[in-house]
Design an enzyme around this catalytic site. Structure first.
Site, PDB file in Angstrom:
ATOM      1  N   ALA A 240      97.833  17.151  71.375  1.00  0.00           N
ATOM      2  CA  ALA A 240      97.258  18.324  70.715  1.00  0.00           C
ATOM      3  C   ALA A 240      96.128  18.881  71.561  1.00  0.00           C
ATOM      4  CB  ALA A 240      96.749  17.960  69.330  1.00  0.00           C
ATOM      5  N   ASP A 241      95.905  20.177  71.427  1.00  0.00           N
ATOM      6  CA  ASP A 241      94.778  20.822  72.094  1.00  0.00           C
ATOM      7  C   ASP A 241      94.342  22.025  71.269  1.00  0.00           C
ATOM      8  OD1 ASP A 241      93.343  20.591  74.891  1.00  0.00           O
ATOM      9  OD2 ASP A 241      93.474  22.726  74.389  1.00  0.00           O
ATOM     10  N   THR A 242      93.045  22.183  71.112  1.00  0.00           N
ATOM     11  CA  THR A 242      92.497  23.275  70.319  1.00  0.00           C
ATOM     12  C   THR A 242      91.779  24.270  71.216  1.00  0.00           C
ATOM     13  OG1 THR A 242      92.249  21.818  68.412  1.00  0.00           O
ATOM     14  CG2 THR A 242      90.960  23.854  68.389  1.00  0.00           C
TER      15      THR A 242
ATOM     16  N   LYS B 181      99.751  17.026  77.632  1.00  0.00           N
ATOM     17  CA  LYS B 181      99.153  15.768  77.187  1.00  0.00           C
ATOM     18  C   LYS B 181     100.219  14.808  76.665  1.00  0.00           C
ATOM     19  CE  LYS B 181      94.616  17.668  76.058  1.00  0.00           C
ATOM     20  NZ  LYS B 181      93.639  17.925  74.976  1.00  0.00           N
TER      21      LYS B 181
END
Length: 185
Positions: free
Chosen positions: A66-68, A50
């Site tokens: 960011a990625d969760t 990203k």
């Protein structure tokens, strides 16, 4: 230097706004498919993709991606496909522990840093009626693992690690990175 958040998440925007007042939101169009990676590596890989995607378009800026990822029994639980999928996921997590990983990546002309933070979450035992009402509220439909820790205090029994990591952006770690890059004052 201008900071860009490469995410459309209102939760990430809110957390970042507590750290830095002036930034722009430009969601990434990066591929979100990964295979064969651990939950931690999946979260970090997606965050890097990203950030790189947006940085390629704005190379003079700093970009935060960011990625969760929610992991239960080493399986990644993504965002639900629909209400039935959300209810199934919540029932599966009811009364049990799982992990939440938020990968992050900060890229700027002067360098890059990335990583993933881990938190552990234990759910309360959730009744069918609670699950139905929560799903009908629409709140779990845009969240990994089909829940938001901030949505209702009855969901989570306890957690270890960063609360904001579970929400979607590890505030403590991001503050450290912003300081290193000269973006936090």
């Amino acid at each position: 230097m201008k900071l860009i958040l490469a995410s459309a998440s209102p939760r990430r925007k809110e957390i970042l706004s507590r750290l830095i007042g002036d930034f722009e939101v430009i969601p990434s169009d990066a591929e979100e498919k990964t295979e064969g990676l651990s939950p931690r590596d999946t979260a970090e890989t997606l965050a890097v993709r990203k950030a790189e995607s947006v940085f390629a378009r704005y190379p003079g800026c700093a970009v935060l991606g960011a990625d969760t990822v929610v992991a239960f029994e080493n399986c990644i639980l993504g965002k639900p496909k629909d209400e039935a999928d959300a209810a199934k996921t919540l029932a599966r997590l009811s009364g049990k522990k799982h992990e939440v990983f938020t990968g992050w990546c900060l890229i700027a002309p002067c360098g890059r840093a990335s990583g993933a933070e881990r938190s552990e979450v234990e759910f309360n035992a959730l009744s069918e009626a609670f699950i139905r009402a929560y799903v009908e509220s629409g709140k779990p439909l845009d969240k990994a693992g089909s829940y938001g820790i901030q949505d209702d205090k009855r969901i989570v029994k306890r957690y270890e690690g960063s609360f904001t990591n579970i929400v979607g952006l590890p505030e403590e770690q991001i503050k450290i990175q912003l300081e290193k890059f000269g973006l936090y004052k």
